[in-house]
Design a protein around this motif. Sequence first.
Motif: not given
Length: 125
Positions: A16-17, A20-21, A24
Amino acid sequence: MPSVVQTNSAPMWEGTCPVRDILDRLGDAWSVLVVLQLEAGPSRFNALKRQVPGISQRMLTVTLRHLERDGLVIREVFPTNPPSVEYTLTALGFSLGKAMQPLTAWAFEQQGVVNAARQVFDGRQ
């Protein structure tokens, strides 16, 4: 600070980036506002509901659960009758609040400019 560098069309991180995580969580409608309110100190559920205009009881519950899961908020239940619950930012939550301060300041400073740009754009439609 790590940079996002592509090598052979694959990002440097596995899985997972991290950007981005985290985005989000912060990109939902309410998390940032709840964190900003909790920076002032611990708060009970109904006080938070009053301090974050427009948030429903359900969305505040969901948001607080997500923030607690991510280690940003601590939920403490006090043995009163009826039980009272208080929410507090963790050290991680305070560090997030500190990181959001420049963005928050920018939003307040530039809101008029953004609104004007929206009006110009909407006038062309």
